[in-house]
Design a protein around this motif. Structure first.
Motif, PDB file in Angstrom:
ATOM      1  N   ASN A 132       0.810  -1.221   0.000  1.00  0.00           N
ATOM      2  CA  ASN A 132       0.000   0.000   0.000  1.00  0.00           C
ATOM      3  C   ASN A 132       0.846   1.276   0.000  1.00  0.00           C
ATOM      4  O   ASN A 132       0.312   2.379   0.091  1.00  0.00           O
ATOM      5  CB  ASN A 132      -0.930   0.005   1.218  1.00  0.00           C
ATOM      6  N   ASN A 133       2.138   1.100  -0.086  1.00  0.00           N
ATOM      7  CA  ASN A 133       3.048   2.247  -0.024  1.00  0.00           C
ATOM      8  C   ASN A 133       4.089   2.093  -1.128  1.00  0.00           C
ATOM      9  O   ASN A 133       4.924   1.198  -1.067  1.00  0.00           O
ATOM     10  CB  ASN A 133       3.722   2.305   1.343  1.00  0.00           C
ATOM     11  N   ARG A 134       4.048   2.959  -2.143  1.00  0.00           N
ATOM     12  CA  ARG A 134       4.912   2.786  -3.312  1.00  0.00           C
ATOM     13  C   ARG A 134       5.945   3.905  -3.417  1.00  0.00           C
ATOM     14  O   ARG A 134       5.726   5.023  -2.950  1.00  0.00           O
ATOM     15  CB  ARG A 134       4.071   2.735  -4.591  1.00  0.00           C
ATOM     16  N   ASP A 135       7.063   3.567  -4.054  1.00  0.00           N
ATOM     17  CA  ASP A 135       8.114   4.566  -4.254  1.00  0.00           C
ATOM     18  C   ASP A 135       7.870   5.350  -5.550  1.00  0.00           C
ATOM     19  O   ASP A 135       6.819   5.214  -6.194  1.00  0.00           O
ATOM     20  CB  ASP A 135       9.494   3.906  -4.267  1.00  0.00           C
ATOM     21  N   SER A 136       8.843   6.149  -5.967  1.00  0.00           N
ATOM     22  CA  SER A 136       8.674   7.017  -7.127  1.00  0.00           C
ATOM     23  C   SER A 136       8.514   6.244  -8.434  1.00  0.00           C
ATOM     24  O   SER A 136       7.960   6.755  -9.407  1.00  0.00           O
ATOM     25  CB  SER A 136       9.867   7.976  -7.251  1.00  0.00           C
ATOM     26  N   THR A 137       8.979   4.983  -8.456  1.00  0.00           N
ATOM     27  CA  THR A 137       8.847   4.166  -9.666  1.00  0.00           C
ATOM     28  C   THR A 137       7.522   3.416  -9.717  1.00  0.00           C
ATOM     29  O   THR A 137       7.208   2.775 -10.717  1.00  0.00           O
ATOM     30  CB  THR A 137       9.994   3.157  -9.758  1.00  0.00           C
TER      31      THR A 137
END
Length: 257
Positions: A132-137
């Motif tokens: 539920n928590n994604r990075d910039s990619t």
């Protein structure tokens, strides 16, 4: 001349083999009937016909591990192509693709809640991702890297979002507190690599399989096995305990590269 420790180990292994042979001889003496005699009048089991429900295609190398989420719909697969894929097995669609730092993944796990996945292998650590928590990619963020194994990570299973259990090539079982990132329990479970873990439906007990040719039943609160099962003559590569909610299925999901 072999080192003293090697000679002592060989002596202990021979003593163990002799004890196992003696136990089998005593069991044979006490056995009044064979399995064939007892089951001779039992009807043959009906033939189970399996049909492919969905064919999940997306990996470009060997798929080493798969595990379902608690909703029995979503699944995670780990492959030697260096990726985890989160699948919607009802539609066959990819929900998310997670690139790995190491492609030598041997085990994957989906948290029952569906919030986290974990993986590990020849990198000697267990990595936990927050779906539920994604990075910039756009990939799921790493929330924990559980280090300190002296062998490959062979198996991992979530008890809940805050706790995970792992087995590894250093013969150990570790129970981890994910909020603290620390072991809450660690012990040598077998005399060889631990290669498989299976949790009970209520996560209060679990089975382990090992290259020491045995499988063992454990209570989650204890570091001593409740029962040890002998009988195999080679590595026990996979174990699965009874799961009341996951009995026989007449369909299956097929995953190919």
């Amino acid at each position: 001349m072999p080192p003293k420790d090697d000679l002592e180990l060989q002596k202990l292994r021979k003593e163990l083999d002799d004890l196992m042979t003696k136990i089998k001889e005593e069991q044979n003496k006490a056995a009044d009937k064979t399995l064939e005699d007892i089951c001779g009048d039992v009807a043959s089991a009906p033939k189970v016909r399996l049909t492919t429900k969905k064919l999940l295609k997306g990996h470009i190398n060997k798929v080493n591990s798969i595990h379902f989420s608690g909703d029995s719909r979503h699944a995670v697969t780990g492959s030697l192509d260096g990726k985890l894929i989160i699948w919607d097995t009802w539609t066959g669609n990819k929900v998310q693709i997670i690139p790995l730092r190491s492609s030598w993944v041997m085990s994957v796990a989906f948290a029952p809640s569906g919030n986290y996945v974990a993986c590990g292998g020849m990198d000697n650590m267990c990595t936990v991702y927050d779906l539920n928590n994604r990075d910039s990619t756009g990939a799921a963020k790493i929330v924990r890297e559980l280090l300190g194994y002296e062998g490959f990570l062979s198996s991992c299973r979530f008890l809940d979002d805050k706790t995970i259990i792992t087995g590894s090539g250093d013969m150990k079982i570790c129970l981890w507190d994910l909020e603290m990132g620390k072991r809450s329990l660690e012990f040598e479970a077998h005399s060889g690599d631990v290669v498989s873990i299976s949790l009970s439906p209520d996560s209060s007990s679990y089975l382990t399989g090992s290259v020491d040719k045995s499988c063992r039943l454990w209570d989650l609160r204890d570091d001593k096995p409740k029962q040890t099962f002998f009988g195999h003559t080679s590595d026990v590569n996979s174990v699965c305990g009874p799961r009341t909610r996951l009995l026989a299925c007449l369909t299956y999901v097929q995953i190919r590269t």
